[in-house]
Design a protein around this motif. Structure first.
Motif, mmCIF file in Angstrom:
data_model
loop_
_atom_site.group_PDB
_atom_site.id
_atom_site.type_symbol
_atom_site.label_atom_id
_atom_site.label_comp_id
_atom_site.label_asym_id
_atom_site.label_seq_id
_atom_site.Cartn_x
_atom_site.Cartn_y
_atom_site.Cartn_z
ATOM 1 N N UNK A 1 1.160 -1.035 -16.569
ATOM 2 C CA UNK A 1 2.008 -0.358 -17.563
ATOM 3 C C UNK A 1 3.159 0.372 -16.880
ATOM 4 N N UNK A 2 2.854 1.066 -15.777
ATOM 5 C CA UNK A 2 3.912 1.786 -15.039
ATOM 6 C C UNK A 2 4.955 0.810 -14.493
ATOM 7 N N UNK A 3 4.484 -0.321 -13.963
ATOM 8 C CA UNK A 3 5.409 -1.304 -13.396
ATOM 9 C C UNK A 3 6.299 -1.907 -14.482
ATOM 10 N N UNK A 4 5.730 -2.178 -15.651
ATOM 11 C CA UNK A 4 6.546 -2.670 -16.772
ATOM 12 C C UNK A 4 7.584 -1.626 -17.179
ATOM 13 N N UNK B 1 0.825 -1.216 0.000
ATOM 14 C CA UNK B 1 0.000 0.000 0.000
ATOM 15 C C UNK B 1 0.853 1.256 0.000
ATOM 16 N N UNK B 2 1.958 1.267 0.762
ATOM 17 C CA UNK B 2 2.862 2.425 0.753
ATOM 18 C C UNK B 2 3.434 2.655 -0.646
ATOM 19 N N UNK B 3 3.828 1.590 -1.296
ATOM 20 C CA UNK B 3 4.371 1.682 -2.649
ATOM 21 C C UNK B 3 3.325 2.261 -3.601
ATOM 22 N N UNK B 4 2.099 1.749 -3.524
ATOM 23 C CA UNK B 4 1.038 2.192 -4.439
ATOM 24 C C UNK B 4 0.574 3.620 -4.152
ATOM 25 N N UNK B 5 0.672 4.070 -2.908
ATOM 26 C CA UNK B 5 0.236 5.433 -2.555
ATOM 27 C C UNK B 5 1.139 6.509 -3.149
ATOM 28 N N UNK B 6 2.316 6.144 -3.580
ATOM 29 C CA UNK B 6 3.230 7.101 -4.178
ATOM 30 C C UNK B 6 2.541 7.778 -5.358
ATOM 31 N N UNK B 7 2.709 9.098 -5.462
ATOM 32 C CA UNK B 7 2.050 9.882 -6.507
ATOM 33 C C UNK B 7 2.435 9.423 -7.916
ATOM 34 N N UNK C 1 3.029 6.309 -8.723
ATOM 35 C CA UNK C 1 2.603 4.926 -8.932
ATOM 36 C C UNK C 1 1.086 4.869 -9.129
ATOM 37 N N UNK C 2 0.290 5.001 -8.055
ATOM 38 C CA UNK C 2 -1.165 4.903 -8.209
ATOM 39 C C UNK C 2 -1.945 5.911 -7.363
ATOM 40 N N UNK C 3 -1.298 6.579 -6.431
ATOM 41 C CA UNK C 3 -1.908 7.597 -5.570
ATOM 42 C C UNK C 3 -2.982 7.057 -4.627
ATOM 43 N N UNK C 4 -3.067 5.726 -4.455
ATOM 44 C CA UNK C 4 -4.061 5.146 -3.550
ATOM 45 C C UNK C 4 -3.606 3.747 -3.135
ATOM 46 N N UNK C 5 -4.167 3.232 -2.038
ATOM 47 C CA UNK C 5 -3.812 1.874 -1.619
ATOM 48 C C UNK C 5 -4.193 0.844 -2.687
ATOM 49 N N UNK C 6 -3.489 -0.246 -2.718
ATOM 50 C CA UNK C 6 -3.656 -1.266 -3.745
ATOM 51 C C UNK C 6 -5.097 -1.785 -3.828
#
Length: 150
Positions: free
Chosen positions: A119-122, A93-99, A101-106
């Motif tokens: 797409x971002x992860x690739x 969730x911390x990783x995904x909250x990054x602006x 990455x996804x700006x919200x919890x997984x």
């Protein structure tokens, strides 16, 4: 008193994916009547438990739940390859909250958001990015010099 359902997004995401012959509004009313035991034909008057059962059924019928599960699984695998500890939901969730990455919890990311995240992860993987896992716990540090032992 139980709280009524106020957001019908979950229903309409799956409902709009269905191929319905004829009038969609009439089909919706029939579904609501079915899940409320003919008590009402209005989504607004559904009880939360009835609404959840209806949504689960429509998601299964539309294939939304399987696609969502596949996208989540793919994203978690990519995160793991990037060095994110996928056994720790807090870290995910911390990783995904990054602006960036996804700006919200997984768990709050919808199907379209998961496609974008993938797409971002690739892209991160292609650039050779890797999460900093070099942090050593305090008990692993060499304290011999600090304690005066050689």
């Amino acid at each position: 008193m139980k709280q009524a359902v106020t957001n019908f997004g979950r229903f309409y995401v799956s409902f709009n994916r269905l191929t319905i012959p004829g009038d969609k509004e009439e089909y919706k009313k029939v579904l609501v009547l079915q899940y409320t035991n003919n008590r009402t034909d209005s989504l607004r008057e559904m009880r939360p438990a009835e609404y959840i059962a209806l949504c689960k059924s429509i998601e299964e019928l539309a294939g939304y739940d399987k696609e969502l599960k596949a996208q989540r699984s793919s994203c978690l695998k990519l995160m793991q390859e990037l060095g994110v500890d996928t056994t720790d939901w807090h870290e995910i969730n911390d990783f995904c909250r990054n602006a960036r990455i996804a700006k919200m919890p997984f768990g709050r990311i919808g199907l379209d958001g998961l496609r974008d995240l993938r797409k971002r992860l690739f892209a991160l993987k292609a650039k050779g990015w890797r999460r900093d896992t070099a942090k050593e716990p305090i008990y692993m540090l060499n304290l011999a010099g600090v304690l005066g032992k050689a």
